[in-house]
Write an enzyme that holds these catalytic residues in place. Structure first.
Site, short mmCIF file in Angstrom:
data_model
loop_
_atom_site.label_atom_id
_atom_site.label_comp_id
_atom_site.label_asym_id
_atom_site.label_seq_id
_atom_site.Cartn_x
_atom_site.Cartn_y
_atom_site.Cartn_z
NE ARG A 93 -0.64 -0.19 4.95
CZ ARG A 93 -0.92 0.46 6.08
NH1 ARG A 93 -1.86 1.36 6.10
NH2 ARG A 93 -0.28 0.17 7.19
CB SER A 126 -5.88 3.11 6.08
OG SER A 126 -6.13 3.51 7.39
CD GLU A 138 -17.39 1.94 2.93
OE1 GLU A 138 -18.61 1.93 3.21
OE2 GLU A 138 -16.50 2.13 3.79
CG PHE A 171 -14.60 -1.87 4.69
CD1 PHE A 171 -15.22 -2.92 5.37
CD2 PHE A 171 -13.58 -1.19 5.33
CE1 PHE A 171 -14.84 -3.26 6.65
CE2 PHE A 171 -13.19 -1.52 6.61
CZ PHE A 171 -13.82 -2.56 7.28
CG HIS A 194 -5.78 -2.37 5.52
ND1 HIS A 194 -5.46 -1.31 4.69
CD2 HIS A 194 -5.34 -2.04 6.75
CE1 HIS A 194 -4.86 -0.38 5.39
NE2 HIS A 194 -4.77 -0.80 6.64
CD GLN A 212 -12.05 -3.59 10.45
OE1 GLN A 212 -11.81 -2.54 9.89
NE2 GLN A 212 -13.25 -3.89 10.93
#
Lengths: 280, 317
Positions: free
Chosen positions: B16, B43, B64, B89, B115, B127
């Site tokens: 990331r 993030s 989202e 998500f 993630h 998550q």
């Protein structure tokens, strides 16, 4: 070319509305399926946008960058859009008679990949306003003065995404975005107030910081006047709550069937004849 | 012990982080790039781009569904939206929006899910995107990529911007071993052979590429020659590389930080079953949700290790 130059008068729009209604009935009856009543409620709004001088477009150049954009979030009402686009010269009225047939780009719900001039592929309810925000933000970045108009169903307002979008449009003060809620008071299984009563759209949407108006959406003059007011508001997003009747224009014919919702089904050839005669 | 340690690979950036840096630089070259965030830009690292190009970074809040459709709308006005969130998500919360606002109309949107996998660690299973590759691969016309390290992530980021059409790029949270050098090539849909071998082939992606390299290192000590392929593009998958492996090696092991169903293993198996079938074995999360814990402990507990790959190789070899 830009429709503003050829804006029709109220009387001319009323005649055009009859043309659109006849096309809606003819194409759905020919198809043997579809949502004519959901299409008919939105005729005055679609008519005013496309022929009342409120949208810039060029039917011979559908990808013209500075065009205004029309999104039919309640995609099942697409016959009204096909009818308007045929009248605007994107294709012929014969073409739209292939509605819902295998191989035809006139699909049951709008498919932008197959039909130039369609600005959003819709049919899963709730997404049109968000798409419109993306296009309005894009137009702002492109500095081309493009406006975005989104027509949403009142049953569709049950989708949470619409409320996410209402908040987002206000955050970015999208003065180039207009949402029209076609409040025809019915959804698939019954009256919207019985299925999921959301109360006053005007109160709720204005609480999100939008400019709001509530009008008789089947009165051509009222629709034109509301769009004129909205066109002068440029510092925030605008909503028009358009109170309409599902199947407006042929209500006595639908009354005979005992089904004033008449959701998701075409008129039989016999009923269609009656409806066409009534419109005339 | 981290994945890659056995082979002496150095720990580099998280994928990331590499993505964030690459996107910022690409933003200078491509004025069409915009980012659409669901308030996790710090993030996902899209924040790096958005800080450099504030007029092109849109944070639409924790929403989202709206985020994804807004990206679709931006794409239809000629922009190149990069829409990023946690893989869980982005793919799970907004799947219908991805389907209708991006995939169906073939919008030029770049979806980035960070993630991903169980290696996010302590935040726990809610998550962890462990089904995202399966979901993304189910969307007609969407390119699906899972990168292994920082260098390949930077190249993948550039490649997806240059590519015209919808892309899903899967990234991870933790720092991972360095697999590539700057001179290595990266092409969408073309697997990279990290290590040659002629007994067995280990096909992996994401951080399991480092695990595969470790496994190959250990297997070599036992006289087993393992080929390691980084299948960074799951869709369209590199059919040639897989068919070649079925001809030149006697078995295939697929390793991924994903559920057993619908991920890289399924994609490879579909090719193998239509080529020259060879015995196959799979190393993945299986069919379960994981739990909170430290990342390395989780990888060990759920069998995402070089040892698990070695065991799988011995089962089918």
């Amino acid at each position: 070319m830009a429709a503003q130059a050829n804006a029709l008068s109220i009387e001319e729009l009323k005649d055009k509305g009859k043309v659109l209604r006849r096309l809606i009935i003819r194409m759905t009856t020919e198809a043997g399926s579809g949502h004519p009543s959901s299409s008919l409620s939105a005729v005055e709004v679609v008519n005013a946008l496309w022929f009342g001088g409120f949208m810039k477009y060029d039917s011979q150049n559908p990808t013209w960058e500075a065009r205004d954009r029309f999104i039919l979030s309640k995609g099942h009402a697409v016959p009204v859009l096909y009818a308007a686009m045929a009248e605007a010269g994107y294709f012929s009225t014969d073409d739209v008679m292939t509605l819902r047939k295998l191989g035809s780009p006139f699909e049951g719900h709008p498919n932008m990949k197959r039909l130039p001039g369609i600005e959003a592929s819709t049919g899963s309810l709730g997404q049109g306003l968000s798409l419109g925000i993306g296009q309005a933000l894009g137009a702002r970045l492109n500095k081309n003065g493009s406006n975005v108009f989104v027509v949403i169903g009142d049953g569709e307002m049950g989708e949470g995404q619409v409320w996410e979008a209402l908040a987002t449009a206000e955050k970015y003060k999208l003065g180039n975005l207009t949402a029209i809620i076609d409040q025809n008071t019915y959804q698939q299984t019954g009256a919207t107030k019985d299925v999921l009563d959301l109360g006053s759209f005007e109160e709720k949407i204005s609480a999100f910081g939008w400019h709001t108006q509530t009008i008789d959406g089947n009165c051509q003059k009222a629709v034109v006047e509301a769009l004129e007011v909205a066109s002068k508001v440029t510092d925030r997003p605008k909503a028009i709550i358009s109170k309409t009747k599902k199947g407006f224009g042929i209500l006595p014919v639908l009354e005979e069937t005992g089904d004033l919702n008449y959701h998701g089904k075409p008129l039989s050839p016999e009923l269609a004849e009656k409806a066409l005669a009534f419109i005339a | 012990m981290y994945l890659g340690e056995i082979s002496g690979l150095k720990v580099g950036q998280a994928t990331r982080d590499a993505f964030g840096e690459a996107l910022k630089e690409l933003g200078d070259k491509y004025p069409e790039i915009v980012t659409v965030d669901g308030d996790v830009g710090n993030s996902t690292r899209t924040e790096v781009f958005a800080k450099a190009h504030p007029e092109r970074g849109f944070n639409v809040g924790i929403a989202e569904s709206n985020m994804v459709s807004v990206a679709g709308g931006l794409a239809s006005t000629g922009h190149i939206p990069v829409v990023a969130s946690f893989a869980a998500f982005l793919l799970c919360n907004a799947y219908d929006q991805i389907r209708m606002s991006i995939a169906f109309p073939s919008m030029n949107v770049k979806m980035v899910g960070t993630h991903a996998g169980i290696s996010i660690g302590e935040d726990g299973p809610s998550q962890m995107g462990i089904e995202d590759v399966s979901l993304a691969c189910s969307l007609p016309g969407v390119v699906v990529m899972v990168t292994a390290d920082a260098v390949s992530t930077k190249k993948a980021t550039a490649a997806m911007i240059e590519y015209e059409g919808p892309v899903y790029l899967r990234l991870g949270r933790p720092n991972v071993a360095e697999i590539y050098s700057e001179d290595d090539t990266f092409e969408i849909g073309k697997a990279n052979t990290i290590r040659e071998g002629d007994d067995v082939t280990i096909i992996a992606n994401g951080l399991m590429v480092a695990g595969a390299v470790d496994a190959a290192t250990k297997l070599a000590e036992e006289g087993i020659s393992a080929r390691v392929i980084d299948m960074h593009t799951v869709k369209p998958i590199d059919v040639d590389a897989i068919q070649k492996a079925t001809r030149e090696t006697s078995a295939i092991v697929v390793a991924e930080e994903h559920l057993a169903h619908g991920g890289l293993g399924s994609a490879v198996a579909m090719v193998v079953s239509q080529a020259t079938p060879v015995p196959m074995a799979y190393v993945n999360v299986g069919d379960c949700f994981a739990e909170s814990g430290d990342p390395q402990g989780l990888l060990d507990k759920y069998g995402l290790t070089a040892a698990a790959i070695i065991e799988a190789v011995k089962k089918v070899k």
